[in-house]
Design a protein around this motif. Sequence first.
Motif, short mmCIF file in Angstrom:
data_model
loop_
_atom_site.label_atom_id
_atom_site.label_comp_id
_atom_site.label_asym_id
_atom_site.label_seq_id
_atom_site.Cartn_x
_atom_site.Cartn_y
_atom_site.Cartn_z
N LYS A 180 0.85 -1.20 0.00
CA LYS A 180 0.00 0.00 0.00
C LYS A 180 0.88 1.24 0.00
CE LYS A 180 -4.31 -1.59 1.98
NZ LYS A 180 -5.31 -1.37 3.04
N GLU A 181 0.43 2.26 -0.81
CA GLU A 181 1.20 3.51 -0.95
C GLU A 181 0.21 4.66 -1.14
OE1 GLU A 181 4.22 5.41 -4.22
OE2 GLU A 181 4.32 3.24 -3.89
N GLU A 182 0.49 5.80 -0.49
CA GLU A 182 -0.39 6.98 -0.62
C GLU A 182 0.13 7.86 -1.74
OE1 GLU A 182 -0.95 10.46 2.27
OE2 GLU A 182 -2.31 8.91 3.03
N LYS A 183 -0.80 8.28 -2.65
CA LYS A 183 -0.41 9.09 -3.80
C LYS A 183 -1.33 10.30 -3.89
CE LYS A 183 1.83 5.92 -6.96
NZ LYS A 183 1.87 5.46 -8.37
N THR A 184 -0.79 11.34 -4.47
CA THR A 184 -1.58 12.56 -4.76
C THR A 184 -1.75 12.64 -6.26
OG1 THR A 184 -0.62 13.62 -2.84
CG2 THR A 184 -1.70 15.04 -4.42
N GLU A 185 -2.98 12.87 -6.67
CA GLU A 185 -3.29 12.84 -8.11
C GLU A 185 -3.96 14.14 -8.50
OE1 GLU A 185 -5.79 10.00 -11.16
OE2 GLU A 185 -6.61 10.46 -9.21
N THR A 186 -3.55 14.63 -9.62
CA THR A 186 -4.21 15.81 -10.20
C THR A 186 -5.13 15.30 -11.31
OG1 THR A 186 -2.27 17.13 -9.73
CG2 THR A 186 -3.83 18.04 -11.30
N TYR A 187 -6.44 15.69 -11.20
CA TYR A 187 -7.41 15.24 -12.21
C TYR A 187 -8.15 16.44 -12.79
CZ TYR A 187 -10.86 15.77 -8.46
OH TYR A 187 -11.66 16.26 -7.47
N THR A 188 -8.66 16.23 -13.95
CA THR A 188 -9.33 17.29 -14.71
C THR A 188 -10.84 17.11 -14.59
OG1 THR A 188 -7.48 17.28 -16.23
CG2 THR A 188 -9.47 18.43 -16.94
N VAL A 189 -11.53 18.23 -14.28
CA VAL A 189 -13.00 18.23 -14.16
C VAL A 189 -13.55 19.10 -15.27
CG1 VAL A 189 -14.96 18.77 -12.67
CG2 VAL A 189 -12.84 17.96 -11.68
N LYS A 190 -14.62 18.64 -15.90
CA LYS A 190 -15.28 19.42 -16.95
C LYS A 190 -16.29 20.34 -16.28
CE LYS A 190 -13.57 17.43 -20.72
NZ LYS A 190 -12.86 18.18 -21.76
N VAL A 191 -16.05 21.67 -16.30
CA VAL A 191 -16.95 22.66 -15.69
C VAL A 191 -17.82 23.23 -16.80
CG1 VAL A 191 -17.09 24.81 -14.37
CG2 VAL A 191 -15.22 23.20 -13.96
N PRO A 192 -19.16 23.07 -16.72
CA PRO A 192 -20.01 23.57 -17.82
C PRO A 192 -20.18 25.09 -17.78
CG PRO A 192 -21.37 22.60 -16.10
CD PRO A 192 -19.96 22.39 -15.69
N TYR A 193 -20.25 25.69 -18.97
CA TYR A 193 -20.57 27.12 -19.10
C TYR A 193 -21.36 27.29 -20.39
CZ TYR A 193 -16.80 27.46 -22.59
OH TYR A 193 -16.03 27.29 -23.69
N THR A 194 -22.18 28.37 -20.45
CA THR A 194 -23.08 28.63 -21.59
C THR A 194 -22.45 29.67 -22.50
OG1 THR A 194 -24.94 28.18 -20.16
CG2 THR A 194 -25.44 29.22 -22.22
N GLU A 195 -22.52 29.41 -23.83
CA GLU A 195 -21.94 30.31 -24.83
C GLU A 195 -22.93 30.44 -25.99
OE1 GLU A 195 -18.23 30.08 -27.89
OE2 GLU A 195 -17.81 29.44 -25.84
N ARG A 393 -15.31 23.53 -19.85
CA ARG A 393 -13.88 23.87 -19.81
C ARG A 393 -13.18 22.97 -18.79
NH1 ARG A 393 -15.85 28.45 -16.84
NH2 ARG A 393 -15.90 29.69 -18.74
N ASP A 394 -11.93 22.66 -19.07
CA ASP A 394 -11.17 21.78 -18.18
C ASP A 394 -10.67 22.56 -16.97
OD1 ASP A 394 -11.58 19.73 -19.87
OD2 ASP A 394 -9.68 19.96 -20.96
N GLU A 395 -10.77 21.94 -15.76
CA GLU A 395 -10.31 22.56 -14.52
C GLU A 395 -9.54 21.49 -13.74
OE1 GLU A 395 -12.53 24.27 -10.69
OE2 GLU A 395 -13.15 25.21 -12.57
N GLN A 396 -8.32 21.88 -13.31
CA GLN A 396 -7.44 20.94 -12.62
C GLN A 396 -7.75 20.91 -11.13
OE1 GLN A 396 -4.99 19.03 -13.99
NE2 GLN A 396 -5.48 19.73 -16.07
N LYS A 397 -7.91 19.70 -10.55
CA LYS A 397 -8.14 19.53 -9.11
C LYS A 397 -7.20 18.44 -8.59
CE LYS A 397 -12.88 21.15 -8.80
NZ LYS A 397 -14.22 20.88 -8.24
#
Length: 577
Positions: A180-195, A393-397
């Motif tokens: 077992k190993e603890e890791k930190t991950e950066t993931y991309t979330v799709k944030v909706p917006y109207t255009e 739009r992509d947002e990093q978390k």
Amino acid sequence: MIRKVLSCLLPAVAVVALCTSTWAADCGACGGGCAGGCQGAVSSCGGCGDAGAACGGTKTVYQKQYVTEMKTVTCTEYTTETRERTYTVNKRVPRTETKTRTVTVMVPETKTKTVNYTVNKNVTETKTAEYTVQVPYTEEVEQTYTVMTQVPEEKTSTYTVMVPYTEQVEQTYTVCVPVKEEKTETYTVKVPYTEEVEQTYTVSVPVKEEKTATYTVMVPYTEEKVSTYTVKVPYTEQVEQKYTVNVPYTEQVTHTHKVQKRVPVQTTKQVQVRGGHWESQMVEVAGGTDACGCPCPPKMCCKRVWVPTCETKEVACTTYECVTEEVPHTVNVTKCRSEERTRMVSVTKCRDEERTRTYTVQKCRPEERTRTYTVTKYVPETKTRKVSVTKCRDEQKTRTYHVTKMVNETKTRTVSVQKCRPEERTRTYTVTKCVPETKTRKVSVQKCKTETRTREYQVTKCVPETMTKEVSYTVMVPSQKEESYTVTVYDCVPETKTASYTVRVPHTVTKEVPVQKCVMVAVEVPVAGACGGCGDAGSAGACGDAGACGDAGAAACGDCGGAKKGCRRKGCRRCGC
């Protein structure tokens, strides 16, 4: 009726008021005794200082005790009395009367009348009509068709075959051990917006266009024709005819008719009479609590209860039975006898006669005409509009998660391995090809040609003709006559009767009832422990026990049983608190 109800209710109200006052007095006595005992306890306590001085001795405490006493109570009791009353009953007494009435009798009478009637005669007529027939005929046509002919062809091919064989091989394999190993991950979330986006769309626009068309119309025209037809011409001939007439005559006949009379019959019947009487019962009532919150003993109260009774009595009654009697009477009956007579009757007969007539035939000829009509066509047209489009739009978390890794560990084992060696072989196979080939054949085609033909048909018409004849009919003539009949009339005769009924008469009775009272009795109780202040054993021995009857003792002692703040009042300063 109201007086009767009031006379029944007043004694009951008096009993309830008497019982309530007795109960309140007893409870007040209990409360007074309890309150007086509590005050005595305070006075006997003599203050917290005295209780402290008497440490290790005795003290006087008042306790509750129930004493039974006899009390005189006034109650209302009811006595049953039988009384008589007189009432009037109307009896129906039958009486026979004879009356006269006028009766209308219908007498038959024969009459003759002349009647006109219409006869429909059938007249046949021949007509000619032209009609079009589609005559089928067969025609042979030469037809060309293509046939796919199969041609076989042999081919040779070389192919490689993998021949299997087994070989022992030493194999090294890896085993995965989980870590077992603890890791930190950066993931991309799709944030909706109207255009807003410009969108092109196609609309169908209607366009009107005029066109000309040629059509065929059947134009009617009239043509005269001559035809010969046969007519039935009527003529009259006198014939002798026999007929039967019903001649009426009167005959006297004696009949009997049934008359129903109502005869009175004296009978007796059993009737259920519902009655009852009032009884006084002693009921135990809960005592409640007194002023100190002490429960009082239950009381005995006098309660008035209605006891219903049901008696069966025999009552004389008059019933009426229907009696049927046969009464003879004479009736004049009109009968008819048959009588044969002869008369001369005009009979209408017909002879055939040929006639000629000219009639008009409606025919149609085809005629070509032209008409202009409007056709609506739809032309596509491109338009532009703005549309709201939801985009992302992509947002990093970042998130932390636990990963189980598998650490490789190498081991060795001997394994039988299935291997294959290549081997070349040759085979011959046949391929079938389809070659197109054109052929010719003769085919019979069914066609139709239009032919105009003529046919004759018979038309039957109904021609109305009016004729006359004499008809005999019977008429019922009304005749008046008088007759006597009997009627039963009922007279109402009053009759006086006597009936017995039961009445409940109230009277006052004095009784002695046992009543329990709450009395406070003085008891000597030993005092426990040393005087450690008013809030300790001293207070519990002197003031705490004085509150046996409730909170009154504690109030008199100035809250000795509470905290030291309460002990500083006037009653407890001598305790040394």
